[in-house]
Design an enzyme around this catalytic site. Sequence first.
Site, mmCIF file in Angstrom:
data_model
loop_
_atom_site.group_PDB
_atom_site.id
_atom_site.type_symbol
_atom_site.label_atom_id
_atom_site.label_comp_id
_atom_site.label_asym_id
_atom_site.label_seq_id
_atom_site.Cartn_x
_atom_site.Cartn_y
_atom_site.Cartn_z
ATOM 1 N N ARG A 81 0.857 -1.192 0.000
ATOM 2 C CA ARG A 81 0.000 0.000 0.000
ATOM 3 C C ARG A 81 0.891 1.239 0.000
ATOM 4 N NH1 ARG A 81 -2.883 2.966 4.642
ATOM 5 N NH2 ARG A 81 -4.069 4.481 3.440
ATOM 6 N N HIS A 124 -2.845 11.004 0.812
ATOM 7 C CA HIS A 124 -2.404 10.755 2.184
ATOM 8 C C HIS A 124 -1.758 12.048 2.699
ATOM 9 C CE1 HIS A 124 -1.254 7.287 5.085
ATOM 10 N NE2 HIS A 124 -0.935 8.413 5.706
ATOM 11 N N GLU A 169 -7.848 8.515 5.838
ATOM 12 C CA GLU A 169 -8.209 9.123 7.116
ATOM 13 C C GLU A 169 -8.653 10.582 7.010
ATOM 14 O OE1 GLU A 169 -4.871 8.555 9.749
ATOM 15 O OE2 GLU A 169 -5.215 6.421 9.887
ATOM 16 N N ASN A 295 -8.180 1.652 9.512
ATOM 17 C CA ASN A 295 -6.919 1.829 10.237
ATOM 18 C C ASN A 295 -7.214 1.855 11.723
ATOM 19 O OD1 ASN A 295 -5.853 2.180 7.704
ATOM 20 N ND2 ASN A 295 -5.309 4.342 7.980
ATOM 21 N N TYR A 297 -5.271 1.848 15.683
ATOM 22 C CA TYR A 297 -4.082 1.865 16.536
ATOM 23 C C TYR A 297 -4.413 1.720 18.018
ATOM 24 C CZ TYR A 297 -1.443 3.201 12.455
ATOM 25 O OH TYR A 297 -0.859 3.196 11.222
ATOM 26 N N GLU A 351 -4.156 -0.273 7.910
ATOM 27 C CA GLU A 351 -3.027 0.093 8.774
ATOM 28 C C GLU A 351 -3.252 -0.458 10.167
ATOM 29 O OE1 GLU A 351 -2.001 4.269 9.162
ATOM 30 O OE2 GLU A 351 -2.302 4.587 7.008
#
Length: 441
Positions: A81, A124, A169, A295, A297, A351
């Site tokens: 990616r 991005h 995002e 994504n 985290y 991600e």
Amino acid sequence: VKLTLPAQSEMLSKDFIYGVATASFQIEGGANNRLPCIWDTFCDTPGKVVDGSNGDIACDHYNLWQQDVELIASLGVDAYRLSISWPRVINESGELNPAGVDYYLNILDSLKSKNIKAFVTLYHWDLPQYLEDEGGWLNRATAYKFRDYADKISLAFGDRVYSYATLNEPFCSAFLGYEAGVHAPGIVGKEFGKKAAHHLLLAHGLAMQVLVKNSPNSQNGIVLNFTPGYPESTSLADIKATAFADDYFNQWYIKPIFDGEYPEIMAQLPTAHQPEIHEGDMAIIAHPTDFLGVNFYTRAIYRADEDEHFIQIDAPEPRTDIGWEIYPKAFTELLVSLNEKYTLPPIYITENGAAIADKLVDGAVNDVDRIDYYQSHLNAVHDAIEQGVQIDGYFAWSLMDNFEWAEGYLKRFGIVYVDYDTQVRTIKASGLAYKALISNR
Ligand code: GBH
């Protein structure tokens, strides 16, 4: 130390896509070979990036891309990616810049020759500075400029791309960039965030229209980030505050795409903070997608606050080197709840990863804490699949250490270590474990 999955796991099927991810501004450098973007300007503004660094050289991937593609291939991944630098491929008059396009064509052809699927993200965060000078994402016209860029680049790339993501995002671009001001372009004010968000989502929908036309055989969609909220206590006030925060930060970016409307909390926002929605916008935004990129985290914990609806409390331990709590259960719960709330296309985890304070010792990095993070989060994805969520792939963030935005080069997310003095890459223990997991399927 190994990464393992239960023997019967669908994640051990050869059809499950394993990849590594990067982004243009974070790795490329080659700043003289493109137009300036908002992150160049932000980096040049004292006090914005903690170590005062910039993206002029980064991992010098602009020059080292051939060896980096070899590195990606050596990990045995199915997919890579990457993102396209808009200011590298489009010039100020809106025409393609052939040298910039050729740079990516070479990378895409090289990936193809090695049987690595290209997952291309069109945006991005590196908005051309000349567009910011005209208002950036606060200017509705930027959404149409993005569509034109998506149109031209998808025609130029032809059938080289397995998957296009329009945006990475939009929460970060809108909230961190135009409301909190901690990311480029550094604008602060509650009256700006949701306006920027609307133009980003509109840009996504307009780009989807051209992608399905120009590239009907690729998987076309968007990448969203989620930081699930949890109440600090079981009090009704904390629960309500958390629901508000979840709508404000997370659902705001997914609900328009899959339900065609913003969360109901919009009515609670002062009119001056609300987006300007034109007739037909919500239908454009709700264009069907082939996939949703997720994504993940960490989670966030909220407490009720009279003036501000909610406040986020400090993350408890255990935490990674960037201060984010390690809480994999939230990953499973997020995926299951998104699947319940919306009618979703297949999900790719685009991600997931951890910042760890790595040390290169005798030519090796023994990042056991990062391996632990990957193990617990791969398990969390497995659990979500077991609970009926369709997840078709997983990408480690990141292929290699890189420019971590406002944290500069101080935080390392790579499964490959980068020595920024020599640009030597060293596969970390986590990279070797990821490689073994993939090859042992
Ligand atoms: C991604 O952003 C980016 O796509 C990527 O470029 C970047 O390098 C990578 O992650 C690592 O940062 O304050 O505890 O609530 C992720 C951005 C991370 C934003 C989590 C919200 C909430 C942390 N998100 N963050 S907390």
